[in-house]
Scaffold this active site. Sequence first.
Site, PDB file in Angstrom:
ATOM      1  N   HIS A  47      11.821 -15.852 -32.722  1.00  0.00           N
ATOM      2  CA  HIS A  47      11.748 -14.641 -31.899  1.00  0.00           C
ATOM      3  C   HIS A  47      12.917 -13.695 -32.078  1.00  0.00           C
ATOM      4  O   HIS A  47      12.951 -12.658 -31.430  1.00  0.00           O
ATOM      5  CB  HIS A  47      11.684 -15.006 -30.416  1.00  0.00           C
ATOM      6  CG  HIS A  47      10.355 -15.510 -29.972  1.00  0.00           C
ATOM      7  ND1 HIS A  47       9.325 -14.674 -29.612  1.00  0.00           N
ATOM      8  CD2 HIS A  47       9.870 -16.761 -29.835  1.00  0.00           C
ATOM      9  CE1 HIS A  47       8.280 -15.396 -29.264  1.00  0.00           C
ATOM     10  NE2 HIS A  47       8.581 -16.671 -29.394  1.00  0.00           N
ATOM     11  N   LYS A  96      12.150  -3.231 -19.081  1.00  0.00           N
ATOM     12  CA  LYS A  96      12.355  -4.393 -19.947  1.00  0.00           C
ATOM     13  C   LYS A  96      13.701  -4.985 -19.585  1.00  0.00           C
ATOM     14  O   LYS A  96      14.453  -4.393 -18.801  1.00  0.00           O
ATOM     15  CB  LYS A  96      12.313  -3.994 -21.422  1.00  0.00           C
ATOM     16  CG  LYS A  96      13.131  -2.731 -21.747  1.00  0.00           C
ATOM     17  CD  LYS A  96      13.006  -2.304 -23.205  1.00  0.00           C
ATOM     18  CE  LYS A  96      11.690  -1.650 -23.546  1.00  0.00           C
ATOM     19  NZ  LYS A  96      10.912  -2.356 -24.535  1.00  0.00           N
ATOM     20  N   ARG A  97      14.024  -6.137 -20.129  1.00  0.00           N
ATOM     21  CA  ARG A  97      15.362  -6.687 -19.908  1.00  0.00           C
ATOM     22  C   ARG A  97      16.417  -5.664 -20.321  1.00  0.00           C
ATOM     23  O   ARG A  97      16.202  -4.892 -21.260  1.00  0.00           O
ATOM     24  CB  ARG A  97      15.546  -7.978 -20.719  1.00  0.00           C
ATOM     25  CG  ARG A  97      14.858  -9.183 -20.127  1.00  0.00           C
ATOM     26  CD  ARG A  97      15.315  -9.481 -18.733  1.00  0.00           C
ATOM     27  NE  ARG A  97      16.684  -9.936 -18.695  1.00  0.00           N
ATOM     28  CZ  ARG A  97      17.079 -11.114 -18.223  1.00  0.00           C
ATOM     29  NH1 ARG A  97      16.204 -11.952 -17.714  1.00  0.00           N
ATOM     30  NH2 ARG A  97      18.348 -11.454 -18.224  1.00  0.00           N
ATOM     31  N   LYS A 138      18.174  -2.808 -26.772  1.00  0.00           N
ATOM     32  CA  LYS A 138      17.009  -2.067 -26.262  1.00  0.00           C
ATOM     33  C   LYS A 138      17.383  -0.623 -25.896  1.00  0.00           C
ATOM     34  O   LYS A 138      16.528   0.220 -25.699  1.00  0.00           O
ATOM     35  CB  LYS A 138      16.413  -2.800 -25.061  1.00  0.00           C
ATOM     36  CG  LYS A 138      15.802  -4.153 -25.440  1.00  0.00           C
ATOM     37  CD  LYS A 138      15.248  -4.871 -24.219  1.00  0.00           C
ATOM     38  CE  LYS A 138      14.674  -6.247 -24.496  1.00  0.00           C
ATOM     39  NZ  LYS A 138      13.276  -6.240 -24.968  1.00  0.00           N
ATOM     40  N   THR A 175       6.249  -6.613 -26.417  1.00  0.00           N
ATOM     41  CA  THR A 175       4.867  -6.677 -25.946  1.00  0.00           C
ATOM     42  C   THR A 175       4.661  -5.619 -24.874  1.00  0.00           C
ATOM     43  O   THR A 175       3.532  -5.174 -24.654  1.00  0.00           O
ATOM     44  CB  THR A 175       4.520  -8.069 -25.368  1.00  0.00           C
ATOM     45  OG1 THR A 175       5.553  -8.440 -24.439  1.00  0.00           O
ATOM     46  CG2 THR A 175       4.407  -9.104 -26.456  1.00  0.00           C
ATOM     47  N   LYS A 183       1.341  -3.065 -23.925  1.00  0.00           N
ATOM     48  CA  LYS A 183       0.726  -2.865 -22.604  1.00  0.00           C
ATOM     49  C   LYS A 183       0.610  -1.375 -22.296  1.00  0.00           C
ATOM     50  O   LYS A 183      -0.402  -0.915 -21.757  1.00  0.00           O
ATOM     51  CB  LYS A 183       1.575  -3.539 -21.519  1.00  0.00           C
ATOM     52  CG  LYS A 183       1.735  -5.041 -21.672  1.00  0.00           C
ATOM     53  CD  LYS A 183       2.816  -5.558 -20.718  1.00  0.00           C
ATOM     54  CE  LYS A 183       3.286  -6.941 -21.100  1.00  0.00           C
ATOM     55  NZ  LYS A 183       4.562  -7.311 -20.426  1.00  0.00           N
TER      56      LYS A 183
HETATM   57  C1  LIG Z   1       5.782  -7.546 -20.950  1.00  0.00           C
HETATM   58  C2  LIG Z   1       6.950  -7.924 -20.155  1.00  0.00           C
HETATM   59  C3  LIG Z   1       8.206  -8.065 -20.762  1.00  0.00           C
HETATM   60  C4  LIG Z   1       8.447  -7.760 -22.218  1.00  0.00           C
HETATM   61  O1  LIG Z   1       8.735  -6.383 -22.341  1.00  0.00           O
HETATM   62  P1  LIG Z   1       9.394  -5.783 -23.683  1.00  0.00           P
HETATM   63  O2  LIG Z   1       9.364  -4.313 -23.432  1.00  0.00           O
HETATM   64  O3  LIG Z   1       8.504  -6.183 -24.809  1.00  0.00           O
HETATM   65  O4  LIG Z   1      10.761  -6.327 -23.773  1.00  0.00           O
HETATM   66  C5  LIG Z   1       9.272  -8.433 -19.981  1.00  0.00           C
HETATM   67  N1  LIG Z   1       9.129  -8.670 -18.661  1.00  0.00           N
HETATM   68  C6  LIG Z   1       7.951  -8.522 -18.035  1.00  0.00           C
HETATM   69  C7  LIG Z   1       7.867  -8.764 -16.571  1.00  0.00           C
HETATM   70  C8  LIG Z   1       6.822  -8.157 -18.762  1.00  0.00           C
HETATM   71  O5  LIG Z   1       5.636  -8.040 -18.133  1.00  0.00           O
END
Ligand SMILES: *Cc1c(COP(=O)(O)O)cnc(C)c1O
Length: 797
Positions: free
Chosen positions: A354, A533-534, A539, A641, A645
């Site tokens: 990852h 996101k985190r 990022k 991911t 979404k």
């Molecule tokens: C989808 C999701 C992530 C991943 O988000 P990225 O933008 O790909 O880092 C992290 N936390 C939650 C709660 C999510 O639903």
Amino acid sequence: MAGKAPTSSQDFRHALLQHLTYTMGKDPEHAQFFDWRMALSHAVRDRIVDHWVASTRKTYEQDGKRVYYLSMEFLIGRLLEDGIVNLGLAEEAKEALDSFGQDYRTILMDEPDAALGNGGLGRLAACFLDSLSTIGCPAYGYGIRYENGLFKQSFVDGRQVEAAETWLQEPHPWEFERPEVRFTLGFGGDVISENGKTIWKPSELIQAEAFDTPIVGWQGRWANTLRLWAGRAVDPFDLGLFNSGDFAAASEHEALARSISRVLYPEDSNEAGKELRLKQEYFFSAASIRDILRRFDSKHDDIRLLPTKVAIQSNDTHPAIAGPELLRILHDERGLSFEEAFDITHHCMNYTNHTLLPEALERWDERLFGRLLPRHLQIIDRIDDAHYKAHPHRTLSARSDGQVKMGELSFMVSNRVNGVSALHTDLMKKTVFKELNALHPERIVNETNGVTPRRWLHSCNPKLSSLITETIGDEWVADLEQLKKLEPAIEEAGWLERFTQVKTDNKAALCDYVSKAHGINLNPEAMFDIQIKRMHEYKRQHLNILETIAHWLEIKDNPSADWVPRVKLFAGKAAQGYYFAKDIIRLINDFAKVANADVDTRDVLQVVFLPNYNVTLAERLIPAADLSEQISTAGKEASGTGNMKFALNGALTIGTLDGANVEIREQVGADNFFLFGMLADEVMQRRMMHDHAQQAINADPRLARALDALRSGRFSPEDPGRYTHIADNLTWSDYFLVCSDFTDYWRAQREVDQVYTEPQKWAKMAALNVARSGWFSSDRTIRGYMCDIWEAKSLIP
Ligand SMILES: *Cc1c(COP(=O)(O)O)cnc(C)c1O
């Protein structure tokens, strides 16, 4: 199917009343939200169990290959609505609750999130469980039943404050405790030789107890099991000590054993609690291996058949010790030769990588490793020996420089190693696993991540789901590529208007929520620009806020110009010990305070950082997004991911060519994606320039001005030096190339503004994003794993 499955709303009403009375022991007159939620959960659970039992029975009958997905994290979120939606019970449940004067939505919202993960990696595991069940692939998820999941985040004066998460404080209706499924595991001790056999005599023993959660797929055609392990003492209570008056010591074993499944480690905890972390990894991997072998042994005598019945997937390197553990059992305990044991293990194990970030590649100090797992250290040496024997001129090893390297170990043990996007897999071959890939060119495969369309479109965006179903029928929910059939409708002005109305409604609903939950009124007319996101430097939330500050300064220069109104939304947690990331949160909050109070600008720019990002908040925000911020430094985000979404819910992406952004852009079309920034190889080149940041700052007065604003203390007048270090970091080091990408990011943002002033054009681009995101279903990803990695088959006829 037999069982007490309720079928009509009348039956459902009856089931609800039964559970309220006999499971909860409550009179409907006095029942609280909680009681109703429990009763509803149990009524739904009964129905799920019927499918679950049938699936398990069929799995045993067919005795095909089973897939075992080992993951340290499962970021599940809520399960009640998931179960209801997958079983098509929403109408029955609503009517039944109505008849008791209870509100369906309110009850659903009462459920706490199961937050057994940090971010993308854990959420991927949860989406995979959903897809495995939807496809009907017999599979088990294995992980840890953390008593405290990911911390709760709140803000005090703009700063992140963490509080313990306590999802198990209330009874959790989805799990079944299995006190009969327990394995005793060891740590430490000695390795001895007896009659030519090698025996590990651990000095510390602990038990793993199983808790099962059924995972039901779309329309209830199949249900698999998520099995989570909890730590228990072998000898929980010392009566002697208790009777002698030492009450604390009497329960000490139990307290120590339970601590192993107590906390979820934050993703950046490189320093803290290393020993406990390694223990957690061995604990759940070893318990899972024993469970897998027990299940195999119940039907088979010949252990050499194992690879035909078992495919194990290691989600990142956290479960990597499962390989040496299986090898140890086959060799030491079952008497196979090392070569044969290795061969069987190799044909069962697979590994998903990852990250290419060197600091995130897992390594253990060999002294710590050898102290806890002395026999495994020897086995790792033998794996290295076997590698040398096969490739005499190679220098690479799983144990070197005083460290055990879990990435190399996983590669050597595994039959298949996969990356999670095309770009990431390509970079894996060129960087971290360059040498190993040259020796085993067939081993690395790509399986681009995906997300489950049930949760991430059908449930979270019911209005868009209805419009889609009305247009192309409902098969898209389990066959997402069918979204392509929307394309002709996108050419009709009437349809596009309805599509736009859905977004408008979703934005209004989000405004309503933010107003109720946080007392902030968002402008529903503005573009909703979202980065969730985190928190991490790669990022680049700081690129986003820096551009926002620069933009705000320009608005202030000329407040009456025709600015395109924006609401900038952020959410995300920073690891407790990651101070730079926490300061970025604080900067965003401090800036938001200044900007949102500014009468010159607040009608065209609002900035809000929502606290406590989790799956449920993501489900609220994503359907309301116009713009998705996917702005990582190219080469750093393995896949992402969140990006999928958003596209699936009709947001346009502003993004770099990184991770799965590359494939999103290919799928939706370059015209429907706002691209900016350096490419991965340009990033590597640029970093070799010693003054890359200063050059970028000198070339762009807007950037220079934004950095000066940070240094001036304008956003923290009570503590003017608060953000100097961020400005200094960006000026003098800037490893993630915020400055070098700033100017092009600015340009792309103005292009975004331009297109937003043409609503027709925007709507069409957004709708095309929906229609062309079918490829990002995790069903497609799982089919890829089944075919390329596991050789597993669906048991749904
Ligand atoms: C989808 C999701 C992530 C991943 O988000 P990225 O933008 O790909 O880092 C992290 N936390 C939650 C709660 C999510 O639903």
